[in-house]
Design an enzyme around this catalytic site. Structure first.
Site, PDB file in Angstrom:
ATOM      1  N   ARG A   1     -18.081  -0.428  29.968  1.00  0.00           N
ATOM      2  CA  ARG A   1     -17.386   0.768  29.458  1.00  0.00           C
ATOM      3  C   ARG A   1     -16.720   0.432  28.129  1.00  0.00           C
ATOM      4  O   ARG A   1     -16.768  -0.708  27.674  1.00  0.00           O
ATOM      5  CB  ARG A   1     -16.342   1.255  30.462  1.00  0.00           C
ATOM      6  CG  ARG A   1     -15.290   0.202  30.802  1.00  0.00           C
ATOM      7  CD  ARG A   1     -14.266   0.704  31.808  1.00  0.00           C
ATOM      8  NE  ARG A   1     -14.892   1.091  33.048  1.00  0.00           N
ATOM      9  CZ  ARG A   1     -15.248   0.246  34.023  1.00  0.00           C
ATOM     10  NH1 ARG A   1     -15.037  -1.059  33.873  1.00  0.00           N
ATOM     11  NH2 ARG A   1     -15.808   0.677  35.130  1.00  0.00           N
TER      12      ARG A   1
ATOM     13  N   TYR B   1      -2.293 -12.026  26.168  1.00  0.00           N
ATOM     14  CA  TYR B   1      -3.403 -11.348  25.495  1.00  0.00           C
ATOM     15  C   TYR B   1      -3.428 -11.731  24.017  1.00  0.00           C
ATOM     16  O   TYR B   1      -4.471 -12.101  23.464  1.00  0.00           O
ATOM     17  CB  TYR B   1      -3.256  -9.830  25.650  1.00  0.00           C
ATOM     18  CG  TYR B   1      -4.292  -9.021  24.904  1.00  0.00           C
ATOM     19  CD1 TYR B   1      -5.539  -8.770  25.458  1.00  0.00           C
ATOM     20  CD2 TYR B   1      -4.020  -8.510  23.630  1.00  0.00           C
ATOM     21  CE1 TYR B   1      -6.493  -8.033  24.782  1.00  0.00           C
ATOM     22  CE2 TYR B   1      -4.971  -7.769  22.942  1.00  0.00           C
ATOM     23  CZ  TYR B   1      -6.204  -7.525  23.520  1.00  0.00           C
ATOM     24  OH  TYR B   1      -7.155  -6.798  22.839  1.00  0.00           O
ATOM     25  N   ALA B   2      -2.260 -11.660  23.370  1.00  0.00           N
ATOM     26  CA  ALA B   2      -2.181 -11.984  21.943  1.00  0.00           C
ATOM     27  C   ALA B   2      -2.579 -13.434  21.692  1.00  0.00           C
ATOM     28  O   ALA B   2      -3.301 -13.732  20.732  1.00  0.00           O
ATOM     29  CB  ALA B   2      -0.769 -11.717  21.431  1.00  0.00           C
TER      30      ALA B   2
ATOM     31  N   LYS C   1      -6.324 -13.859  21.874  1.00  0.00           N
ATOM     32  CA  LYS C   1      -7.028 -13.303  20.718  1.00  0.00           C
ATOM     33  C   LYS C   1      -6.806 -14.151  19.468  1.00  0.00           C
ATOM     34  O   LYS C   1      -7.695 -14.271  18.619  1.00  0.00           O
ATOM     35  CB  LYS C   1      -6.572 -11.856  20.472  1.00  0.00           C
ATOM     36  CG  LYS C   1      -6.954 -10.900  21.591  1.00  0.00           C
ATOM     37  CD  LYS C   1      -8.468 -10.849  21.793  1.00  0.00           C
ATOM     38  CE  LYS C   1      -8.877  -9.828  22.838  1.00  0.00           C
ATOM     39  NZ  LYS C   1     -10.348  -9.745  23.011  1.00  0.00           N
TER      40      LYS C   1
END
Length: 248
Positions: free
Chosen positions: A15, A155-156, A159
């Site tokens: 998705r 998350y940061a 990344k």
């Protein structure tokens, strides 16, 4: 956009951005394997591209599991051929204050978002190197450039790690005709935003210079370009697509 037909693998393709990227690559003439933890979603997205399953297949896989990921790649090779394009898109987003992140959640987010990039690239890039052509695109984020923002610190951090890993692999593979780049989206309308507070979303919209949210197909088109012959002189780059939120 037309290009030589290749086999492409997109993780997290059931998705959202992953599905849009798979759609763009398929429209460009490539055979596409859509990998996702949600096997039903991946299969449905693949059937939407090719009901016969000849040029698009869905594969259920947990990218946190190295053995499962290798098995998934074996399935891709058997059904479509040897991959020459890899888009590392699988990710987990957990908005949580840094003080409240337990270590198991930290490890899980980094395993999903960052370790999977290492594993997938090391599994597929050697064959690209041997064939003298390949494209790897890693999905980063503005969060990895500026800090957590709405997303959590884990998350940061994942990344930000992707940006460095992209440069390392780019240096390793450039001489063999394999490019490795990162794409850093922000302010793009994805299913993740459905859980956001409407007021917070409205405030975020007001900070975007172009005055609107981005679309998944715009990000997909950028990724698709980086996978073409024409992008062969771009490697080790982080390409921003954020409506002007971050300019450099």
């Amino acid at each position: 956009m037309t290009d030589t037909s290749r086999v492409a693998v997109v993780t997290g393709a059931g998705r959202g951005l992953g599905a849009a990227i798979a759609t763009d690559l398929h429209a460009g003439g490539h055979r596409v394997a859509l990998l996702d933890l949600d096997g039903e979603a991946a299969t449905a997205a693949a059937k939407a591209l090719d009901p016969a399953g000849e040029s698009a297949v869905g594969v259920a896989v947990d990218v946190r599991d190295p053995a499962a990921l290798r098995d998934a790649f074996d399935q891709v090779r058997s059904s479509l051929g040897v991959p020459e394009i890899l888009v590392n898109n699988a990710g987990r987003t957990v908005p949580r204050p840094v003080w409240d992140i337990d270590l198991d959640e930290w490890d899980d987010v980094l395993a999903t978002n960052l370790r999977s990039v290492l594993i997938a690239t090391r599994e597929l890039a050697p064959a690209m190197r041997d064939r003298g052509w390949g494209r790897v695109v890693n999905m980063a984020s503005l969060a990895g450039q500026q800090g957590g923002l709405v997303a959590g610190a884990h998350y940061a951090a994942s990344k930000a790690g992707i940006l460095v890993l992209t440069k390392i692999f780019a240096k390793e593979l450039a001489a063999a005709g394999v490019t490795v780049n990162a794409v850093a989206p922000a302010a793009v309308r994805t299913p993740v935003m459905d859980a956001m507070d409407p007021g917070q979303l409205e405030r975020s919209l007001a900070t975007i210079p172009v005055g609107r949210l981005g679309r998944a197909d715009e990000v997909a088109a950028l990724v698709g370009f980086l996978c073409t012959e024409a992008a062969g002189y771009i490697t080790g780059a982080t390409v921003d697509i954020n409506g002007g939120v971050f300019m450099r």
